[in-house]
Design a protein around this motif. Structure first.
Motif, PDB file in Angstrom:
ATOM      1  N   GLN A   1      12.642  -3.976  -6.149  1.00 16.23           N
ATOM      2  CA  GLN A   1      12.171  -4.076  -4.858  1.00 16.23           C
ATOM      3  C   GLN A   1      12.720  -3.043  -3.853  1.00 16.23           C
ATOM      4  OE1 GLN A   1      13.298  -6.488  -6.243  1.00 16.23           O
ATOM      5  NE2 GLN A   1      12.134  -8.285  -5.882  1.00 16.23           N
ATOM      6  N   THR A   2      12.001  -2.226  -3.022  1.00 16.73           N
ATOM      7  CA  THR A   2      12.835  -1.251  -2.200  1.00 16.73           C
ATOM      8  C   THR A   2      12.121  -1.483  -0.869  1.00 16.73           C
ATOM      9  OG1 THR A   2      11.495   0.711  -2.801  1.00 16.73           O
ATOM     10  CG2 THR A   2      13.584   0.238  -3.881  1.00 16.73           C
ATOM     11  N   ILE A   3      13.022  -0.974   0.106  1.00 18.44           N
ATOM     12  CA  ILE A   3      12.384  -0.947   1.530  1.00 18.44           C
ATOM     13  C   ILE A   3      12.467   0.219   2.100  1.00 18.44           C
ATOM     14  CG2 ILE A   3      12.636  -1.951   4.060  1.00 18.44           C
ATOM     15  CD1 ILE A   3      12.968  -4.522   3.190  1.00 18.44           C
ATOM     16  N   HIS A   4      11.479   1.057   2.555  1.00 20.60           N
ATOM     17  CA  HIS A   4      11.668   2.484   3.318  1.00 20.60           C
ATOM     18  C   HIS A   4      11.682   2.136   4.607  1.00 20.60           C
ATOM     19  CE1 HIS A   4      11.814   4.494  -0.426  1.00 20.60           C
ATOM     20  NE2 HIS A   4      10.559   3.861  -0.789  1.00 20.60           N
ATOM     21  N   GLN A   5      12.732   2.563   5.573  1.00 19.28           N
ATOM     22  CA  GLN A   5      12.836   2.380   6.886  1.00 19.28           C
ATOM     23  C   GLN A   5      12.920   3.671   7.685  1.00 19.28           C
ATOM     24  OE1 GLN A   5      15.609  -0.727   8.011  1.00 19.28           O
ATOM     25  NE2 GLN A   5      15.583  -0.029  10.406  1.00 19.28           N
ATOM     26  N   TRP A   6      12.111   3.800   8.683  1.00 21.43           N
ATOM     27  CA  TRP A   6      12.353   5.145   9.337  1.00 21.43           C
ATOM     28  C   TRP A   6      11.749   4.981  10.693  1.00 21.43           C
ATOM     29  CZ3 TRP A   6       8.192   4.102   6.213  1.00 21.43           C
ATOM     30  CH2 TRP A   6       6.811   4.085   6.767  1.00 21.43           C
TER      31      TRP A   6
ATOM     32  N   VAL B   1      16.841   8.779  19.471  1.00 19.41           N
ATOM     33  CA  VAL B   1      17.064   9.016  20.762  1.00 19.41           C
ATOM     34  C   VAL B   1      16.076   8.972  21.680  1.00 19.41           C
ATOM     35  CG1 VAL B   1      18.685  10.212  22.313  1.00 19.41           C
ATOM     36  CG2 VAL B   1      19.357  10.290  20.038  1.00 19.41           C
ATOM     37  N   GLN B   2      16.033   8.038  22.620  1.00 19.79           N
ATOM     38  CA  GLN B   2      14.938   7.653  23.498  1.00 19.79           C
ATOM     39  C   GLN B   2      15.393   7.550  24.797  1.00 19.79           C
ATOM     40  OE1 GLN B   2      12.383   8.584  21.528  1.00 19.79           O
ATOM     41  NE2 GLN B   2      11.129   7.055  22.188  1.00 19.79           N
ATOM     42  N   PRO B   3      14.844   8.078  25.997  1.00 16.37           N
ATOM     43  CA  PRO B   3      15.105   7.595  27.337  1.00 16.37           C
ATOM     44  C   PRO B   3      14.677   6.162  27.738  1.00 16.37           C
ATOM     45  CG  PRO B   3      13.093   8.850  27.340  1.00 16.37           C
ATOM     46  CD  PRO B   3      13.654   9.002  25.844  1.00 16.37           C
ATOM     47  N   VAL B   4      15.312   5.759  28.579  1.00 20.72           N
ATOM     48  CA  VAL B   4      15.064   4.374  29.177  1.00 20.72           C
ATOM     49  C   VAL B   4      13.551   4.257  29.761  1.00 20.72           C
ATOM     50  CG1 VAL B   4      15.477   2.894  31.225  1.00 20.72           C
ATOM     51  CG2 VAL B   4      17.110   3.870  29.917  1.00 20.72           C
ATOM     52  N   GLY B   5      12.694   3.488  29.314  1.00 20.06           N
ATOM     53  CA  GLY B   5      11.473   3.226  29.705  1.00 20.06           C
ATOM     54  C   GLY B   5      10.389   3.620  28.774  1.00 20.06           C
ATOM     55  N   SER B   6      10.855   4.461  27.505  1.00 16.69           N
ATOM     56  CA  SER B   6       9.888   5.328  26.697  1.00 16.69           C
ATOM     57  C   SER B   6       9.453   3.979  25.463  1.00 16.69           C
ATOM     58  CB  SER B   6      10.768   6.231  26.001  1.00 16.69           C
ATOM     59  OG  SER B   6      11.668   6.009  25.435  1.00 16.69           O
ATOM     60  N   PRO B   7       8.368   4.151  25.041  1.00 19.86           N
ATOM     61  CA  PRO B   7       8.221   3.307  23.847  1.00 19.86           C
ATOM     62  C   PRO B   7       8.793   3.565  22.498  1.00 19.86           C
ATOM     63  CG  PRO B   7       6.636   5.012  24.011  1.00 19.86           C
ATOM     64  CD  PRO B   7       7.513   5.307  25.147  1.00 19.86           C
ATOM     65  N   LEU B   8       8.733   2.473  21.716  1.00 25.31           N
ATOM     66  CA  LEU B   8       9.486   2.382  20.634  1.00 25.31           C
ATOM     67  C   LEU B   8       8.640   2.236  19.348  1.00 25.31           C
ATOM     68  CD1 LEU B   8      12.316   2.306  18.796  1.00 25.31           C
ATOM     69  CD2 LEU B   8      12.518   0.180  19.327  1.00 25.31           C
ATOM     70  N   SER B   9       8.619   2.788  18.241  1.00 22.55           N
ATOM     71  CA  SER B   9       8.229   2.105  17.057  1.00 22.55           C
ATOM     72  C   SER B   9       9.231   2.332  15.963  1.00 22.55           C
ATOM     73  CB  SER B   9       6.789   2.808  16.862  1.00 22.55           C
ATOM     74  OG  SER B   9       6.110   2.222  15.698  1.00 22.55           O
ATOM     75  N   LEU B  10       9.537   1.209  15.116  1.00 20.11           N
ATOM     76  CA  LEU B  10      10.181   1.410  13.923  1.00 20.11           C
ATOM     77  C   LEU B  10       9.518   0.854  12.984  1.00 20.11           C
ATOM     78  CD1 LEU B  10      14.028   0.418  15.030  1.00 20.11           C
ATOM     79  CD2 LEU B  10      13.137   2.538  14.789  1.00 20.11           C
ATOM     80  N   GLU B  11       9.424   1.464  11.677  1.00 22.78           N
ATOM     81  CA  GLU B  11       8.668   0.955  10.860  1.00 22.78           C
ATOM     82  C   GLU B  11       9.345   0.685   9.393  1.00 22.78           C
ATOM     83  OE1 GLU B  11       4.649   2.929  10.395  1.00 22.78           O
ATOM     84  OE2 GLU B  11       4.255   2.004   8.843  1.00 22.78           O
ATOM     85  N   CYS B  12       8.939  -0.383   8.604  1.00 23.36           N
ATOM     86  CA  CYS B  12       9.571  -0.555   7.282  1.00 23.36           C
ATOM     87  C   CYS B  12       8.310  -0.776   6.472  1.00 23.36           C
ATOM     88  CB  CYS B  12      10.495  -1.199   7.069  1.00 23.36           C
ATOM     89  SG  CYS B  12      10.246  -3.060   7.070  1.00 23.36           S
ATOM     90  N   THR B  13       8.404  -0.145   5.072  1.00 23.12           N
ATOM     91  CA  THR B  13       7.252  -0.671   3.990  1.00 23.12           C
ATOM     92  C   THR B  13       8.125  -0.917   2.951  1.00 23.12           C
ATOM     93  OG1 THR B  13       7.186   1.795   3.479  1.00 23.12           O
ATOM     94  CG2 THR B  13       5.753   1.082   5.172  1.00 23.12           C
ATOM     95  N   VAL B  14       7.583  -1.725   2.124  1.00 21.62           N
ATOM     96  CA  VAL B  14       8.051  -2.649   1.045  1.00 21.62           C
ATOM     97  C   VAL B  14       7.193  -1.797  -0.237  1.00 21.62           C
ATOM     98  CG1 VAL B  14       8.520  -4.525  -0.067  1.00 21.62           C
ATOM     99  CG2 VAL B  14       8.622  -4.770   2.407  1.00 21.62           C
ATOM    100  N   GLU B  15       7.974  -1.698  -1.279  1.00 26.74           N
ATOM    101  CA  GLU B  15       7.518  -1.385  -2.728  1.00 26.74           C
ATOM    102  C   GLU B  15       8.249  -2.287  -3.727  1.00 26.74           C
ATOM    103  OE1 GLU B  15       8.498   2.638  -3.407  1.00 26.74           O
ATOM    104  OE2 GLU B  15       7.240   3.398  -1.731  1.00 26.74           O
ATOM    105  N   GLY B  16       7.471  -2.470  -4.646  1.00 33.65           N
ATOM    106  CA  GLY B  16       7.761  -3.059  -5.897  1.00 33.65           C
ATOM    107  C   GLY B  16       7.843  -4.752  -5.745  1.00 33.65           C
ATOM    108  N   THR B  17       7.060  -5.395  -4.657  1.00 36.17           N
ATOM    109  CA  THR B  17       7.167  -6.734  -4.768  1.00 36.17           C
ATOM    110  C   THR B  17       5.851  -6.963  -3.737  1.00 36.17           C
ATOM    111  OG1 THR B  17       8.158  -8.713  -4.297  1.00 36.17           O
ATOM    112  CG2 THR B  17       8.769  -7.142  -2.693  1.00 36.17           C
ATOM    113  N   SER B  18       5.400  -8.167  -3.968  1.00 37.69           N
ATOM    114  CA  SER B  18       4.343  -8.536  -2.857  1.00 37.69           C
ATOM    115  C   SER B  18       4.664  -9.772  -2.197  1.00 37.69           C
ATOM    116  CB  SER B  18       2.781  -8.646  -3.637  1.00 37.69           C
ATOM    117  OG  SER B  18       2.949  -9.859  -4.457  1.00 37.69           O
ATOM    118  N   ASN B  19       4.155 -10.042  -0.976  1.00 36.56           N
ATOM    119  CA  ASN B  19       4.284 -11.201  -0.116  1.00 36.56           C
ATOM    120  C   ASN B  19       5.823 -11.375  -0.082  1.00 36.56           C
ATOM    121  OD1 ASN B  19       3.393 -13.529   1.294  1.00 36.56           O
ATOM    122  ND2 ASN B  19       3.417 -14.858  -0.294  1.00 36.56           N
ATOM    123  N   PRO B  20       6.588 -10.656   0.669  1.00 38.48           N
ATOM    124  CA  PRO B  20       7.845 -10.709   0.703  1.00 38.48           C
ATOM    125  C   PRO B  20       7.941 -11.478   1.850  1.00 38.48           C
ATOM    126  CG  PRO B  20       7.586  -8.615   0.958  1.00 38.48           C
ATOM    127  CD  PRO B  20       6.317  -9.168   0.654  1.00 38.48           C
TER     128      PRO B  20
END
Lengths: 111, 112
Positions: free
Chosen positions: A2-7, A12-31
């Motif tokens: 199993q691996t997780i890719h995170q990005w 670096v973001q200014p105060v008040g700006s939106p955020l989106s962090l994502e991770c996707t999983v490979e090698g397994t299901s229903n973790p």
């Protein structure tokens, strides 16, 4: 295995700006998937965990939210970042057997 | 709320000295893991202990799981500057779900 890719790895973001962090999983299901935050020199604080699609549990009230639109996708978001949101964010995956696998981490600096 | 109390939070000692880090809880864990983390990186697993009373050794590091599976210790013998880092314990609970409870971490500095 199993691996997780995170990005992104660094953000670096200014105060008040939106955020989106994502991770996707490979090698397994229903973790089980987790978002943690770590302030400098401190331990990990659980923010959200998910046991399946659309199932999100929040551990700490804050201006962050999480979503799991697909089995292998876990997203951490904010509509308006605060200075206190700065830190190191880590996505973890867990199997019922106890095996853990980690994303690479994302360092967020809010200015 | 389930807690895993880790102590000390900070430790600075001279090279060659011994040290022990503790993790204690009122919860019974199915397993407990110790991690070491470098700045800016994710935690790296050192060991997993599963059986009450279990002792595992990793070179100069000795890990012990309490008989009741509620506590654990990490003992480092003859500490070296390369041991410097953040040490984290994490206890896993398997019931209807899988829960992972983290200690707050011990920041260890070994001075040459």
């Amino acid at each position: 295995s199993q691996t997780i890719h995170q990005w992104p790895a660094t953000l670096v973001q200014p105060v008040g700006s939106p955020l989106s962090l994502e991770c996707t999983v490979e090698g397994t299901s229903n973790p089980n998937l987790y978002w943690y935050r770590q302030a400098a020199g401190r331990g990990l604080q659980l923010l959200f965990y998910s046991v399946g699609i659309g199932q999100i549990s929040s551990e700490v009230p804050q201006n962050l939210s999480a979503s799991r639109p697909q089995d292998r996708q876990f997203i951490l978001s904010s509509k308006k970042l605060l200075l206190s949101d700065s830190g190191f964010y880590l996505c973890l995956g867990g199997r019922f057997s106890g095996e853990l696998f980690f994303g690479e981490g994302s360092r967020l600096t809010v200015l | 709320t389930q807690l895993l109390e880790q102590s000390p939070q900070f430790l600075s000692i001279q090279e060659g000295e011994n040290l022990t880090v503790y993790c204690n809880s009122s919860s019974v864990f199915s397993s407990l893991q110790w991690y070491r983390q470098e700045p800016g990186e994710g935690p790296v697993l050192l060991v997993t202990v599963v059986t009450g009373g279990e002792v595992k050794k990793l070179k100069r590091l000795t890990f012990q799981f309490g008989d009741a599976r509620k506590d654990s210790s990490l003992h480092i013998t003859a500490a070296q500057p390369g041991d410097t880092g953040l040490y984290l314990c994490a206890g896993a609970i398997y019931d209807s779900n899988y829960q992972l409870i983290w200690g707050a971490g011990t920041k260890l500095i070994i001075k040459p």
